[in-house]
Design a protein around this motif. Structure first.
Motif, PDB file in Angstrom:
ATOM      1  N   ASN A 185      31.865  68.626  19.122  1.00  0.00           N
ATOM      2  CA  ASN A 185      31.518  67.251  19.500  1.00  0.00           C
ATOM      3  C   ASN A 185      30.462  66.680  18.555  1.00  0.00           C
ATOM      4  OD1 ASN A 185      33.324  67.238  21.573  1.00  0.00           O
ATOM      5  ND2 ASN A 185      31.829  67.564  23.199  1.00  0.00           N
ATOM      6  N   LEU A 186      29.510  67.530  18.174  1.00  0.00           N
ATOM      7  CA  LEU A 186      28.461  67.075  17.258  1.00  0.00           C
ATOM      8  C   LEU A 186      29.036  66.736  15.885  1.00  0.00           C
ATOM      9  CD1 LEU A 186      25.503  69.474  18.166  1.00  0.00           C
ATOM     10  CD2 LEU A 186      25.647  67.020  18.599  1.00  0.00           C
ATOM     11  N   MET A 187      29.964  67.549  15.415  1.00  0.00           N
ATOM     12  CA  MET A 187      30.601  67.259  14.121  1.00  0.00           C
ATOM     13  C   MET A 187      31.305  65.903  14.174  1.00  0.00           C
ATOM     14  SD  MET A 187      30.161  69.550  11.699  1.00  0.00           S
ATOM     15  CE  MET A 187      31.567  69.482  10.598  1.00  0.00           C
ATOM     16  N   LEU A 188      31.950  65.621  15.312  1.00  0.00           N
ATOM     17  CA  LEU A 188      32.626  64.337  15.494  1.00  0.00           C
ATOM     18  C   LEU A 188      31.621  63.188  15.506  1.00  0.00           C
ATOM     19  CD1 LEU A 188      35.250  62.761  16.179  1.00  0.00           C
ATOM     20  CD2 LEU A 188      34.751  63.201  18.581  1.00  0.00           C
ATOM     21  N   LEU A 189      30.538  63.360  16.259  1.00  0.00           N
ATOM     22  CA  LEU A 189      29.518  62.309  16.368  1.00  0.00           C
ATOM     23  C   LEU A 189      28.808  62.079  15.033  1.00  0.00           C
ATOM     24  CD1 LEU A 189      27.941  63.148  19.843  1.00  0.00           C
ATOM     25  CD2 LEU A 189      29.271  61.120  19.262  1.00  0.00           C
ATOM     26  N   PHE A 190      28.390  63.176  14.386  1.00  0.00           N
ATOM     27  CA  PHE A 190      27.673  63.043  13.109  1.00  0.00           C
ATOM     28  C   PHE A 190      28.542  62.343  12.069  1.00  0.00           C
ATOM     29  CE2 PHE A 190      24.966  67.086  14.069  1.00  0.00           C
ATOM     30  CZ  PHE A 190      24.237  66.348  14.991  1.00  0.00           C
ATOM     31  N   GLY A 191      29.849  62.465  12.224  1.00  0.00           N
ATOM     32  CA  GLY A 191      30.743  61.823  11.267  1.00  0.00           C
ATOM     33  C   GLY A 191      30.801  60.315  11.411  1.00  0.00           C
ATOM     34  N   ILE A 192      30.589  59.795  12.649  1.00  0.00           N
ATOM     35  CA  ILE A 192      30.715  58.355  12.896  1.00  0.00           C
ATOM     36  C   ILE A 192      29.372  57.647  13.032  1.00  0.00           C
ATOM     37  CG2 ILE A 192      30.823  58.508  15.417  1.00  0.00           C
ATOM     38  CD1 ILE A 192      33.018  56.254  13.159  1.00  0.00           C
ATOM     39  N   LEU A 193      28.311  58.376  13.367  1.00  0.00           N
ATOM     40  CA  LEU A 193      27.016  57.742  13.642  1.00  0.00           C
ATOM     41  C   LEU A 193      26.434  56.961  12.453  1.00  0.00           C
ATOM     42  CD1 LEU A 193      25.127  60.238  15.978  1.00  0.00           C
ATOM     43  CD2 LEU A 193      25.934  57.935  16.505  1.00  0.00           C
ATOM     44  N   PRO A 194      26.524  57.471  11.208  1.00  0.00           N
ATOM     45  CA  PRO A 194      25.983  56.656  10.103  1.00  0.00           C
ATOM     46  C   PRO A 194      26.612  55.274  10.037  1.00  0.00           C
ATOM     47  CG  PRO A 194      26.393  58.894   9.349  1.00  0.00           C
ATOM     48  CD  PRO A 194      26.980  58.799  10.724  1.00  0.00           C
ATOM     49  N   HIS A 195      27.914  55.214  10.246  1.00  0.00           N
ATOM     50  CA  HIS A 195      28.613  53.921  10.237  1.00  0.00           C
ATOM     51  C   HIS A 195      28.143  53.053  11.407  1.00  0.00           C
ATOM     52  CE1 HIS A 195      31.719  51.012   9.549  1.00  0.00           C
ATOM     53  NE2 HIS A 195      32.312  51.253  10.720  1.00  0.00           N
ATOM     54  N   PHE A 196      28.010  53.662  12.566  1.00  0.00           N
ATOM     55  CA  PHE A 196      27.542  52.944  13.757  1.00  0.00           C
ATOM     56  C   PHE A 196      26.131  52.384  13.541  1.00  0.00           C
ATOM     57  CE2 PHE A 196      24.893  53.492  17.614  1.00  0.00           C
ATOM     58  CZ  PHE A 196      25.413  52.459  18.391  1.00  0.00           C
ATOM     59  N   ILE A 197      25.240  53.214  13.016  1.00  0.00           N
ATOM     60  CA  ILE A 197      23.836  52.814  12.822  1.00  0.00           C
ATOM     61  C   ILE A 197      23.728  51.668  11.818  1.00  0.00           C
ATOM     62  CG2 ILE A 197      21.590  53.611  11.969  1.00  0.00           C
ATOM     63  CD1 ILE A 197      22.415  56.428  13.046  1.00  0.00           C
ATOM     64  N   LYS A 198      24.558  51.705  10.790  1.00  0.00           N
ATOM     65  CA  LYS A 198      24.517  50.649   9.766  1.00  0.00           C
ATOM     66  C   LYS A 198      25.118  49.341  10.272  1.00  0.00           C
ATOM     67  CE  LYS A 198      24.844  53.950   5.931  1.00  0.00           C
ATOM     68  NZ  LYS A 198      25.746  54.559   4.933  1.00  0.00           N
ATOM     69  N   GLU A 199      26.140  49.438  11.111  1.00  0.00           N
ATOM     70  CA  GLU A 199      26.867  48.245  11.548  1.00  0.00           C
ATOM     71  C   GLU A 199      26.188  47.506  12.697  1.00  0.00           C
ATOM     72  OE1 GLU A 199      29.480  46.660  10.405  1.00  0.00           O
ATOM     73  OE2 GLU A 199      29.751  48.008   8.702  1.00  0.00           O
ATOM     74  N   PHE A 200      25.497  48.236  13.568  1.00  0.00           N
ATOM     75  CA  PHE A 200      24.904  47.618  14.747  1.00  0.00           C
ATOM     76  C   PHE A 200      23.410  47.427  14.570  1.00  0.00           C
ATOM     77  CE2 PHE A 200      28.873  49.113  16.299  1.00  0.00           C
ATOM     78  CZ  PHE A 200      29.219  48.284  17.363  1.00  0.00           C
ATOM     79  N   SER A 201      22.926  46.280  14.953  1.00  0.00           N
ATOM     80  CA  SER A 201      21.488  45.999  14.884  1.00  0.00           C
ATOM     81  C   SER A 201      20.787  46.802  15.981  1.00  0.00           C
ATOM     82  CB  SER A 201      21.254  44.490  15.062  1.00  0.00           C
ATOM     83  OG  SER A 201      19.876  44.223  15.082  1.00  0.00           O
ATOM     84  N   LEU A 202      19.962  47.748  15.576  1.00  0.00           N
ATOM     85  CA  LEU A 202      19.314  48.627  16.561  1.00  0.00           C
ATOM     86  C   LEU A 202      18.133  47.954  17.241  1.00  0.00           C
ATOM     87  CD1 LEU A 202      19.394  52.003  14.571  1.00  0.00           C
ATOM     88  CD2 LEU A 202      21.050  51.139  16.223  1.00  0.00           C
ATOM     89  N   GLY A 203      17.435  47.087  16.492  1.00  0.00           N
ATOM     90  CA  GLY A 203      16.309  46.352  17.060  1.00  0.00           C
ATOM     91  C   GLY A 203      15.278  47.254  17.695  1.00  0.00           C
ATOM     92  N   HIS A 204      14.927  46.964  18.939  1.00  0.00           N
ATOM     93  CA  HIS A 204      13.887  47.724  19.634  1.00  0.00           C
ATOM     94  C   HIS A 204      14.335  49.150  19.980  1.00  0.00           C
ATOM     95  CE1 HIS A 204      16.420  46.236  22.925  1.00  0.00           C
ATOM     96  NE2 HIS A 204      15.901  47.208  23.673  1.00  0.00           N
ATOM     97  N   LEU A 205      15.633  49.428  19.764  1.00  0.00           N
ATOM     98  CA  LEU A 205      16.154  50.769  20.076  1.00  0.00           C
ATOM     99  C   LEU A 205      16.191  51.690  18.839  1.00  0.00           C
ATOM    100  CD1 LEU A 205      19.156  49.711  22.359  1.00  0.00           C
ATOM    101  CD2 LEU A 205      16.991  50.742  23.092  1.00  0.00           C
ATOM    102  N   THR A 206      15.599  51.209  17.728  1.00  0.00           N
ATOM    103  CA  THR A 206      15.617  52.004  16.491  1.00  0.00           C
ATOM    104  C   THR A 206      14.981  53.372  16.707  1.00  0.00           C
ATOM    105  OG1 THR A 206      15.510  49.998  15.144  1.00  0.00           O
ATOM    106  CG2 THR A 206      14.935  52.066  14.059  1.00  0.00           C
ATOM    107  N   GLY A 207      13.798  53.383  17.296  1.00  0.00           N
ATOM    108  CA  GLY A 207      13.096  54.643  17.541  1.00  0.00           C
ATOM    109  C   GLY A 207      13.873  55.559  18.452  1.00  0.00           C
ATOM    110  N   GLU A 208      14.463  54.983  19.527  1.00  0.00           N
ATOM    111  CA  GLU A 208      15.239  55.794  20.466  1.00  0.00           C
ATOM    112  C   GLU A 208      16.467  56.393  19.787  1.00  0.00           C
ATOM    113  OE1 GLU A 208      13.813  53.016  21.116  1.00  0.00           O
ATOM    114  OE2 GLU A 208      12.651  53.316  22.953  1.00  0.00           O
TER     115      GLU A 208
END
Length: 960
Positions: A185-208
């Protein structure tokens, strides 16, 4: 055809719900009926209504499963938007159902999110209900994976629809993945998270967001269980790193994390941190790095100086270079950072023998390599320090180190397209003169460093310096030792690329090959220099005719040197002009070499053959045809054996569509009757190559084959000289190789005929020893480069055919068979060996018992790596192998004794419960080889006995 009635569906579902296998089949059938138009989806859903609303959870689960299964068997473009809107609503309601139904619901949702016509609002509707009603980390591994797959699928296809959810979606994802531990599951998540983090404005949730993924760093993972198969710690670490440095906003969290882990006692934490820093600096930029530089450099410094761990040191240096490259856009900031590095290293540069000298130099070299500005900043400090020390040192060792260090910085400057003298603060220094002052030193090592340093500076030496250096190089190239001479040759070649006219004049003046006046040794060295500069076109056209003229010199040493030089030139791949074409067209090299009056035993004979083959191989189709038309007719005349061989040799690298008709009687006569082994071998190769290139259906091919087979059968069945019989068997071997490499249909017939020769009392042993020629990786005739037909699996076919014949050989022919088999194993891939291991092990055991040193040794060499695999068959056959290894540990020849002891040592890696039985016997019998008269045997025996002594001992070898 009328639509199926609802009553029928209800009955079918009731029957299917009793068995899962029946339910799967029924759902697949219904899906096909929906696709064909025999029924409608809404009809099926209506019939499932009572089931999915039933109070009994189990029935509801089966009803939802049935719908999900039907949907999964429909094409992704089959349902329209309205239908999917309705189905989405259905699944949203089901997410609020009993927890035991959730897994089936998730599978259904995963199916519909892959549909092409999914409504625009569906992703948001699904995720809002999912986040509110399904706590992800409370689900089983497979169900969590399905949630992640829904997320991944929609991220790839409907990202804009997901963005409409704003911070709610980001928060939902963070909550869902927080605490995930499953490696897949982690391999799956780590594969998509960089794209997710770049595409979505994290705003006040950046630290979280960073906190959620930071907890995995550095990855601490020990594979266990089926879920971890195929996943390593390094795989997870590699996937995690891009998540931690996905956006510039992560810099304020990531860099302090890196610095903290660099002070960790865990080596893997340091390596992961350095890798992360190297990957992240480009994203973080100057803004992200600026406030952390003061803390970052001390953390990096402790791994570079003294740099005891080479891997950590190299990773740190790589990170330092990455940091400097990024901050170089801020000139002041970059200069200050480099100044801090110089300040910490400068004190270590004043004593060459000090332990920190080399680490400091290596660090400054890396800093200088980043760009011209960083190089200039370092040179201002390092060059005066090195030159100042050099002028005061008397130790030759110190001078060698200083010149070598200076050479490195000169080269770095040269790679950055400038010279030390271009730095205003260093313009007063005459670096070349420093080198010239020492070039006459008697220390070969120092002299070679100086020559190399002057060569690096070639673009910046003035005409006076170059003239002075040329004179020195010319002198040393004739009287220096081998290392210096080679350096002089490469130096002249370097100058030739920049100053071809100067070197041309020099060659004409200094390397005239004055045969009557110069010693042979001087002429030989002059030829080597000419060959070195011939690698450039400007000089090649001048000196190649002179080298060619010496190939037939009266003095055999000079002739041999000229041929050796030509061979090196035509075999070199990276030359800036077609040297083979020039030699053929302008120097008539083929004509000269094929008319040489030379004995086949002469050391120059093979050189001539190779040169001709390499040149003809590189000719065009038309040029090769001209060669054939010119030289093949000569074979019909009365010529010597040597002349015939020199001509026939050039037929090997011909292209397949060359028109060739040749006297076969001459070829087979030379292959069988020549008194010279190398001529017989060459003729066999030539015949094999010719046959390999002709189409099987060609009448000429069939005639050649019939002719040769008749000759071979007649000789093998006649009472002729043994040597002639061996030559005939060799021809059969090469004939078989020609057939099998091209994949002819008669392969089995030829292989059968060949291995039947094993039973021949006169040549059986000889052909068994030569059998490996069929798969020889170093063979140079039947290869693609000579335009031959080479099938990729022909070696496998040879190997498998020989294994099948195991039961056909007994008595005297048995040893011949085993010899061929064991030698063939050396050319076979490990994967292929494992496929046939159960059939191979019995013959290997048998080979170890025979009185044939080469066979025993080859068997041991084959067994050694196989034993390291700890395959179960070697555990089962331990009672056969271990006693034989012990017996062979006192064999008459040293190499067998050592190989047997090494195999015996490898058995120590097997489970203690298996080998403990043999321990006492092994320890007693190893007493003899421990007192062996040969040191290498004693060493192998000591290692084996030590390992066996630890078997089963407390704190000894680990039990498996």
């Amino acid at each position: 055809m009328a639509l199926l009635t609802s009553t029928v569906f209800k009955e079918r579902f009731l029957i299917a719900f009793k068995e899962n296998e029946t339910l799967n089949t029924t759902c697949q059938e219904i899906a096909l009926e929906i696709q064909s138009g025999h029924t409608k989806l809404y009809t099926v859903v209506e019939e499932l209504g009572p089931f999915v609303t039933e109070k009994d959870v189990n029935i509801r689960e089966k009803g939802i499963f049935a719908l999900s299964s039907i949907l999964s068997h429909l094409p992704t473009d089959f349902l329209n938007e309205a239908e999917l809107h309705f189905i989405t609503s259905f699944y949203c309601d089901r997410l609020k159902d009993h927890h035991s139904i959730i897994p089936i619901v998730l599978k259904g949702i995963l199916t519909i999110v892959q549909m092409n016509n999914l409504p625009k609002d569906s992703p948001e509707r699904l995720f809002r209900v999912l986040f509110d009603n399904v706590p992800c980390q409370s689900q089983l591994v497979a169900d969590r994976r399905n949630i992640y797959m829904i997320f991944v699928t929609l991220m790839k296809s409907r990202i804009e629809d997901l963005k409409a959810m704003g911070p709610d979606f980001v928060y939902g994802v963070i909550s869902a993945i927080d605490g995930e531990r499953n490696p897949r599951n982690l391999m799956l998540l780590f594969g998509i998270l960089p794209h997710f983090i770049k595409e979505f404005s994290l705003g006040h949730l950046t630290g979280e967001m960073f906190d959620v993924i930071e907890c995995y760093f550095p990855v601490d993972f020990n594979p266990s269980g089926s879920e971890a198969i195929g996943i390593t710690r390094d795989d997870l670490a590699e996937k995690l790193a891009p998540c931690l440095c996905a956006v510039p906003e992560f810099a304020e969290f990531c860099i302090p994390l890196i610095i903290n882990k660099l002070f960790s006692s865990l080596r893997v934490a340091k390596l992961d941190s350095l890798s992360l820093l190297h990957k992240g600096v480009q994203t973080f930029g100057v803004k992200g790095l600026k406030q952390h530089l003061a803390e970052l450099w001390p953390a990096l410094r402790k791994e570079v100086m003294p740099g005891g761990d080479l891997e950590l040191k190299n990773a740190s240096l790589k990170a330092v270079m990455s940091v400097i490259e990024v901050i170089s856009s801020d000139t002041k900031l970059c200069e200050d950072f480099i100044d801090s590095i110089i300040k910490d290293t400068k004190s270590s540069l004043y004593v060459v023998q000090q332990s920190l000298f080399r680490p400091s130099v290596k660090l400054l070299e890396c800093v200088a390599m980043v760009n011209k500005e960083s190089c200039t900043q370092v040179l201002k400090v390092i060059v005066p320090v090195l030159c100042g020390q050099y002028s005061t040192k008397t130790s030759t060792n110190d001078k060698v180190i200083l010149i070598e260090t200076l050479n490195n910085f000169i080269k770095i400057a040269s790679d950055n397209k400038f010279h030390i003298k271009d730095v205003p603060e260093l313009a007063w220094m005459d670096i070349p003169q420093l080198y010239f002052n020492e070039i006459s030193t008697q220390c070969t090592e120092l002299q070679s460093k100086i020559l190399f340093g002057l060569t690096i500076q070639k673009a910046y030496l003035n005409e006076m310096h170059r003239t002075q250096l040329y004179d020195i190089i010319c002198s040393l190239s004739k009287i220096g030792n081998n290392e210096i001479r080679k350096l002089c040759q490469s130096s002249l070649l370097s100058f030739t690329t920049l100053y071809p006219r100067e070197i041309s004049t020099l060659i004409k003046k200094k390397f005239q090959l004055k045969y009557d006046e110069e010693e042979t040794e001087i002429q030989i060295r002059e030829l080597e220099v000419l060959a070195a500069v011939a690698k450039t076109y400007e000089l090649g056209v001048e000196v190649l005719p002179r080298i060619v003229s010496q190939t037939n010199a009266v003095n055999s040493e000079i002739s041999f040197t000229a041929l050796t030089c030509l061979h090196r030139l035509v075999a070199t791949k990276h030359i800036d002009y077609n040297v083979q074409h020039y030699l053929y067209n302008e120097c008539n090299i083929i004509e000269k070499l094929t008319t040489f009056d030379i004995n086949p035993t002469d050391q120059r004979f093979d050189l001539i053959l190779n040169i001709c083959r390499l040149i003809v191989r590189n000719l065009t189709l038309e040029e090769q045809q001209n060669v054939v038309d010119t030289y093949v007719p000569i074979l019909s005349q009365q010529i010597s054996e040597t002349d015939a061989v020199l001509i026939i040799n050039i037929l090997i690298p011909l292209r397949q569509n060359i028109d060739l008709t040749i006297n076969l009687d001459l070829l087979q006569n030379l292959a069988i009757n020549s008194k010279h082994l190398n001529i017989r071998l060459l003729m066999c190769k030539c015949i094999a190559v010719i046959l390999n290139k002709i189409n099987d259906n060609n009448e000429y091919f069939q005639n050649i084959l019939s002719y040769l087979k008749a000759k071979i059968n007649n000789n093998l069945n006649s009472n002729i000289d043994v040597e002639m019989k061996k030559a005939t068997a060799s021809l059969q071997l090469w004939l078989t190789k020609a057939i099998i490499t091209k994949g002819s249909c008669d392969v089995e017939v030829f292989l059968n005929e060949l291995i039947n020769i094993f039973k021949d009392d006169q040549v059986g042993q000889y052909i068994a020893q030569e059998y490996k020629i069929l798969t020889d990786r170093y063979e140079d005739a039947l290869v693609n480069e000579n335009f031959c037909n080479v099938k990729i699996f022909y070696k496998q076919r040879v190997f498998e055919h020989l294994i099948k014949k195991n039961s056909e050989f007994e008595n005297t022919s048995r040893q011949n068979y085993l010899t061929a088999l064991v030698q063939l194993l050396e050319e076979v891939s490990v994967e292929l060996l494992f496929m046939h291991l159960t059939k191979l092990v019995p013959p290997l055991i048998e080979s170890l018992s025979l009185d044939n040193e080469q066979l025993v040794f080859s068997s041991l060499i084959t067994l050694k790596p196989l034993l390291e695999t700890k395959h179960v068959i070697f555990s089962d056959k331990a009672q056969c192998f271990i006693p034989r290894f012990l017996k062979l540990s006192v064999y008459k020849t040293m190499r067998v004794r050592i190989a047997a002891l090494e195999c015996l040592t490898n058995y120590c890696n097997y489970p203690t419960i298996l080998i403990n039985t043999y321990k006492q016997d092994v320890l007693e019998k190893l007493a003899a080889p421990i007192d062996d008269p040969k040191r290498l045997v004693r060493k192998a025996a000591t290692q084996a006995r030590t390992r066996w002594f630890l078997v089963g001992a407390p704190g000894g070898l680990k039990e498996e």
